[in-house]
Design an enzyme around this catalytic site. Structure first.
Site, PDB file in Angstrom:
ATOM      1  N   GLU A  96       0.761  -1.260   0.121  1.00 35.39           N
ATOM      2  CA  GLU A  96      -0.099   0.023   0.081  1.00 35.39           C
ATOM      3  C   GLU A  96       0.936   1.247  -0.001  1.00 35.39           C
ATOM      4  O   GLU A  96       0.796   1.916   0.848  1.00 35.39           O
ATOM      5  CB  GLU A  96      -1.033   0.121   1.142  1.00 35.39           C
ATOM      6  CG  GLU A  96      -1.806  -1.075   1.206  1.00 35.39           C
ATOM      7  CD  GLU A  96      -2.848  -0.933   2.233  1.00 35.39           C
ATOM      8  OE1 GLU A  96      -2.752  -0.264   3.170  1.00 35.39           O
ATOM      9  OE2 GLU A  96      -4.131  -1.779   2.324  1.00 35.39           O
TER      10      GLU A  96
ATOM     11  N   GLU B  32      -5.265  -8.825   1.337  1.00 38.61           N
ATOM     12  CA  GLU B  32      -6.041  -8.393   2.649  1.00 38.61           C
ATOM     13  C   GLU B  32      -7.598  -8.259   2.489  1.00 38.61           C
ATOM     14  O   GLU B  32      -7.987  -7.924   1.349  1.00 38.61           O
ATOM     15  CB  GLU B  32      -5.384  -7.189   3.143  1.00 38.61           C
ATOM     16  CG  GLU B  32      -4.203  -7.299   3.770  1.00 38.61           C
ATOM     17  CD  GLU B  32      -3.685  -5.755   4.299  1.00 38.61           C
ATOM     18  OE1 GLU B  32      -4.415  -5.072   4.651  1.00 38.61           O
ATOM     19  OE2 GLU B  32      -2.600  -5.545   4.470  1.00 38.61           O
TER      20      GLU B  32
HETATM   21  C1  BGP Z   1      -4.439  -2.205   5.544  1.00 35.48           C
HETATM   22  C2  BGP Z   1      -3.027  -2.399   6.150  1.00 35.48           C
HETATM   23  C3  BGP Z   1      -2.993  -3.150   7.346  1.00 35.48           C
HETATM   24  C4  BGP Z   1      -4.260  -3.128   8.104  1.00 35.48           C
HETATM   25  C5  BGP Z   1      -5.536  -2.936   7.580  1.00 35.48           C
HETATM   26  C6  BGP Z   1      -6.718  -2.286   8.341  1.00 35.48           C
HETATM   27  O1  BGP Z   1      -4.365  -0.706   4.993  1.00 35.48           O
HETATM   28  O2  BGP Z   1      -2.270  -2.692   4.935  1.00 35.48           O
HETATM   29  O3  BGP Z   1      -1.863  -3.125   7.904  1.00 35.48           O
HETATM   30  O4  BGP Z   1      -3.933  -2.145   9.105  1.00 35.48           O
HETATM   31  O5  BGP Z   1      -5.583  -2.062   6.364  1.00 35.48           O
HETATM   32  O6  BGP Z   1      -6.803  -0.905   8.262  1.00 35.48           O
HETATM   33  P1  BGP Z   1      -6.683   0.097   9.487  1.00 35.48           P
HETATM   34  O7  BGP Z   1      -5.305  -0.466  10.253  1.00 35.48           O
HETATM   35  O8  BGP Z   1      -6.076   1.366   8.456  1.00 35.48           O
HETATM   36  O9  BGP Z   1      -7.731   0.448  10.023  1.00 35.48           O
END
Ligand code: BGP
Length: 531
Positions: free
Chosen positions: A221, A420
């Protein structure tokens, strides 16, 4: 909570904007796609970019499908000061007052560094075929470059051995946001040398681990670590760069990706054909409001256009890496703020290295339609009361798992892996000692039905990695958000598999077959109001 310059809540994943379109959708319904209804490929003649629909079986998960779970180093490892690890920008950012929810940090996190055997045993029980984890660059290279830290490398070597012992294939992400602080002090991603720093690090990791790791990801990302970290300033290192510098940092990160791919290919042991390398995007998925071809094309336009000066677009981050060019609309939008030097020389060619898969992190979709005849594509806002997860940016839109893979495959022609997907909920241990998370089960069930439909319609999808194995440090949200299939009591480090853990175990054991016919999705299209 931090707000952006317009005083609005931060657009973490482009929370759907705008006002309510009166009554287009009942508040309890979910924007998505109803299996059994006319499929787009049936309703519309296939175009050059639309895969022809295979006979719809409703299920397409192949035998080789990589059912998996994902984590990231800073979010789970802890042991932030152990065995020679150097600081990353996240260690420093977390210590700055006001940056992370209630001052949390990844100092201890899930203590996975010391409990990895227990966590691998959990994965074995879950039956996953693959585990996506990331390497902490500054654990391996405390200064970011120079002499490696043997103890840091050994940790990953032991983890990989443990995974193989459990019959689980590792997928290794080289960079999931924890940039070495020592290199940040040397200019970070603004320094052109960042590409070679990252390439050298990739070579060291490949030398040590590529005898046992075949699946690689360069960046996770870039929109987040560059955009949220260097433009919005709400993630580490907390910078608010103006556009020319922000675009330079983005450019160097993509150059670094190219270098890392070259280094991995040059240093990977074993047969070249076995090495599979991908790049992972925080996708901004769109789905059409109806099956009509004009709505499908409106959604397709929206998913690949660069409309706003922010990081939440797909093609700015993918076209250079996949096609060797920046998207024209983006270049027009940034105009003179795009440093001309970035477009000269061999940089774009260097970024475009052959890849084996495109990693899609998919959490939600926006819904788009073509306005009146001759009108422009328009986004349909989420109505009040619409189902959402515990994070502001996540309305429940399972169609993302159909349209995302399909649109990205159409444009870039690479197999995709869902690196993910998951749901944040406010989980707790109930009186019976268990953690009941029906929302997560329902979310994943809908998502997997849609993904199965994409596969049945001809999109090559190689795997699905649930975010996340464990509740963990969710960046600026600290430990407030729980995304895990396994609940973590951070005071005791006790792990409690949630109901969703058992549910996913059964899905994997049946290769997705038990998803069939369990529930008919409720009416989910904006045109299906009133059901
Ligand atoms: C993605 C990331 C993860 C995780 C997930 C959940 O963007 O790659 O590392 O964090 O999102 O989202 P967030 O933590 O931003 O709520």
């Amino acid at each position: 909570m931090a707000r952006d310059e317009k005083g609005q809540l931060p657009n973490r994943r482009q929370v759907l904007r705008g006002s309510v379109a009166g009554g287009v959708l009942g508040a309890g319904a979910v924007l998505g796609v109803v299996p059994g209804r006319a499929r787009v490929a049936q309703a519309a003649p296939p175009t050059a970019t639309t895969p022809v629909a295979a006979p719809a079986t409703g299920h397409g998960f192949p035998k080789t499908f990589a059912w998996g779970v994902a984590t990231a180093a800073y979010q789970v490892e802890g042991a932030a000061y152990d065995e020679g690890r150097g600081p990353s920008v996240w260690d420093v950012f977390c210590k700055r007052p006001g940056t992370v929810f209630e001052g949390h940090s990844g100092d201890v996190a899930c203590d996975h560094y010391h409990r990895y055997k227990e966590d691998v045993a959990l994965m074995k029980r879950l039956g996953v075929k693959s585990y996506r984890f990331s390497i902490s660059w500054s654990r391996v290279l405390p200064q970011g470059t120079g002499a490696p830290n043997p103890k840091g490398l050994d940790f990953y070597s032991r983890l990989v051995d443990e995974l193989h012992g459990a019959g689980i294939q590792p997928m290794c992400t080289l960079f999931h946001w924890d940039f070495p602080q020592a290199l940040y002090k040397r200019g970070g991603w603004l320094n052109r040398d960042s590409a070679s720093w990252f390439g050298d690090y990739a070579a060291i990791v490949a030398d040590k681990l590529s005898d046992r790791i075949k699946l690689w990801v360069t960046h996770n990302e870039p929109q987040c670590f560059i955009g949220m970290g260097h433009r919005d300033g709400i993630h580490a290192p907390g910078d608010k760069l103006k556009d020319p510098e922000y675009l330079t940092a983005a450019h160097n990160a993509m150059r670094a990706h190219g270098r890392a791919v070259q280094a991995l290919r040059a240093h990977a042991k074993g047969s070249a054909a076995d090495t599979k390398i991908g790049y992972v995007l925080a996708t901004q998925v769109t789905q059409p409001a109806t099956d009509q071809p004009e709505d499908v094309e409106a959604a397709r336009w929206a998913i690949f256009s660069v409309r706003d000066r922010n990081q939440w677009n797909n093609s700015w981050w993918l076209d250079p890496v996949m096609l060797g060019r920046y998207p024209e609309d983006g270049l027009k939008l940034y105009g003179k703020d795009m440093p001309a030097a970035l477009l000269k020389g061999t940089d774009l060619g260097d970024m475009k290295q052959p890849l084996d898969f495109l990693g899609l992190n998919i959490y939600k979709a926006e819904t788009w339609r073509q306005a009146a005849q001759g009108g422009k594509p328009e986004q349909i806002p989420v109505p009040p009361g619409y189902p959402r997860s515990a994070v502001d940016w996540q309305p429940i839109t399972p169609g993302a798992l159909y349209w995302g893979p399909r649109f990205f495959y159409d444009r870039y022609k690479l197999p995709v892996s869902i690196t993910e997907n998951g749901l944040a909920t406010r989980d707790q241990v109930f009186l019976d000692g268990k953690v009941h998370d029906p929302q997560r089960i329902d979310y994943m069930h809908r998502a997997l039905l849609e993904l199965g439909r994409a596969i049945a319609d001809g999109v090559p999808v190689t795997g699905y990695y649930a975010w996340s194995l464990l509740d963990n440090f969710e960046w600026a949200d600290g430990y407030k958000q729980r995304f895990g299939l396994v609940y973590v009591d951070y005071q005791t480090q006790k792990r409690i598999p949630k109901d969703s853990f058992d549910w996913y175990r059964q899905v994997i054991a049946s290769s997705g077959r038990n998803l069939l016919g369990r529930t008919a999705l409720p009416a989910t299209r904006v045109t299906d109001v009133g059901t």
